[in-house]
Design an enzyme around this catalytic site. Sequence first.
Site, PDB file in Angstrom:
ATOM      1  N   ARG A  78       0.515  35.628 -41.081  1.00  0.00           N
ATOM      2  CA  ARG A  78       0.952  36.004 -39.740  1.00  0.00           C
ATOM      3  C   ARG A  78       0.718  34.928 -38.684  1.00  0.00           C
ATOM      4  NH1 ARG A  78       0.351  39.944 -42.734  1.00  0.00           N
ATOM      5  NH2 ARG A  78      -1.434  38.752 -43.411  1.00  0.00           N
ATOM      6  N   THR A  79      -0.495  34.403 -38.629  1.00  0.00           N
ATOM      7  CA  THR A  79      -0.805  33.473 -37.541  1.00  0.00           C
ATOM      8  C   THR A  79       0.041  32.215 -37.688  1.00  0.00           C
ATOM      9  OG1 THR A  79      -3.033  34.354 -37.676  1.00  0.00           O
ATOM     10  CG2 THR A  79      -2.712  32.439 -36.264  1.00  0.00           C
ATOM     11  N   LYS A 106      -8.706  13.123 -49.650  1.00  0.00           N
ATOM     12  CA  LYS A 106      -9.302  11.791 -49.860  1.00  0.00           C
ATOM     13  C   LYS A 106     -10.581  11.633 -49.048  1.00  0.00           C
ATOM     14  CE  LYS A 106      -4.633   9.860 -49.895  1.00  0.00           C
ATOM     15  NZ  LYS A 106      -3.731   9.129 -48.994  1.00  0.00           N
ATOM     16  N   ARG A 127      -6.545  26.419 -37.711  1.00  0.00           N
ATOM     17  CA  ARG A 127      -7.447  27.392 -38.358  1.00  0.00           C
ATOM     18  C   ARG A 127      -8.383  26.629 -39.272  1.00  0.00           C
ATOM     19  NH1 ARG A 127      -5.658  32.938 -41.251  1.00  0.00           N
ATOM     20  NH2 ARG A 127      -5.572  33.506 -39.042  1.00  0.00           N
ATOM     21  N   HIS A 155     -10.946  34.654 -33.032  1.00  0.00           N
ATOM     22  CA  HIS A 155      -9.501  34.612 -33.295  1.00  0.00           C
ATOM     23  C   HIS A 155      -8.837  35.057 -31.985  1.00  0.00           C
ATOM     24  CE1 HIS A 155      -5.774  34.552 -35.316  1.00  0.00           C
ATOM     25  NE2 HIS A 155      -6.035  35.308 -36.367  1.00  0.00           N
TER      26      HIS A 155
HETATM   27  N1   CP Z   1      -4.055  38.617 -38.676  1.00  0.00           N
HETATM   28  C1   CP Z   1      -4.141  37.393 -39.257  1.00  0.00           C
HETATM   29  O1   CP Z   1      -4.840  36.485 -38.780  1.00  0.00           O
HETATM   30  O2   CP Z   1      -3.393  37.257 -40.379  1.00  0.00           O
HETATM   31  P1   CP Z   1      -3.245  35.910 -41.213  1.00  0.00           P
HETATM   32  O3   CP Z   1      -4.614  35.612 -41.822  1.00  0.00           O
HETATM   33  O4   CP Z   1      -2.197  36.190 -42.251  1.00  0.00           O
HETATM   34  O5   CP Z   1      -2.853  34.814 -40.269  1.00  0.00           O
END
Ligand code: CP
Length: 329
Positions: A78-79, A106, A127, A155
């Site tokens: 999603r993100t 590397k 991320r 998040h």
């Molecule tokens: N909600 C969420 O962060 O989903 P993903 O880990 O798929 O990005």
Amino acid sequence: MLRELLPKSQAAAAPISPVAHSLLGKHILSVDMFTKEHLNEIFNLAQMLKSRVAKDRPLDDFLRGKIMASIFYEVSTRTSCSFAAAMQRLGGRVIYMDQTSSSVKKGETLEDSIAVMAGYSDVIVLRHPEPGAVSRAANHSRKPILNAGDGVGEHPTQALLDIFTIREEIGTVNGLTITMVGDLKNGRTVHSLARLLTLYNITLQYVSPPNLGMPEEIVRYLASKGVLQKTMSSMEDALPTTDVLYMTRIQKERFASEEEYQKACGHFVVTPKLMTLASRRTIVMHPLPRVFEISKEFDSDPRAAYFRQAEYGMYVRMALLAMVVGARN
Ligand code: CP
């Protein structure tokens, strides 16, 4: 409101919103940076963009010529995809880097990778599995970095889309009782959401397996902001007073062993039968992915908001990108 959204006659005279301007070029690292005014500005813009997408109106002038670097050291559906869709809907383009197909293999450090990628792009979405890594990376970036999740830390864009979902689905956030269920210790989405909800007048209820409760530091922070918090032992106890049921996954990747993970599973599961205890207006949210914690039989219930929630995420991320990168005026 960004000027593109106004009729041409008003657009020339409209000032650039000071709140939109205040996010221009800023890193988005933690929900602690947001004021209520920021949230209103983001949500109003997200609502406009949602309506424009629904009407198939062109939006690709907003960020034409801009490039977003999508850097994920941890898996995501999603993100990653909603940020990419958001950038592309606004006319921008996306470049990608991850830890398995890049020179991270590397031995290149996060700091070096970020310094390089900042030279290729106008905004970075990052991320990383380590709490604090995204903030560290921001010290090495001359372009804005948006935290797409840092381990069990934060998040922030998920918290924004969660509150946008509540507003869209219920019409308000104030006065609601929100019940968070599942792995509240390791789930970064509930950490950010709980912190951001301190800007509203709400009650929080917690239901979690043993030893997976909301971290004490967050409970103390919320208490200092005057948020009423209740820890409950069962969903049956919590549901009758719940307006928003926020389910979360047991975070398997954060457990030391499969045995410990299995012990934490299966305690709390949404089913159509269980949901007879909740109001017809209660909505069920989940940041997804789900594993077992919401039965598929519940998906057809109108109260199941989790797939709509995932879509709202794209509009919120469109708004954020437009504000941080600076949509054309
Ligand atoms: N909600 C969420 O962060 O989903 P993903 O880990 O798929 O990005």
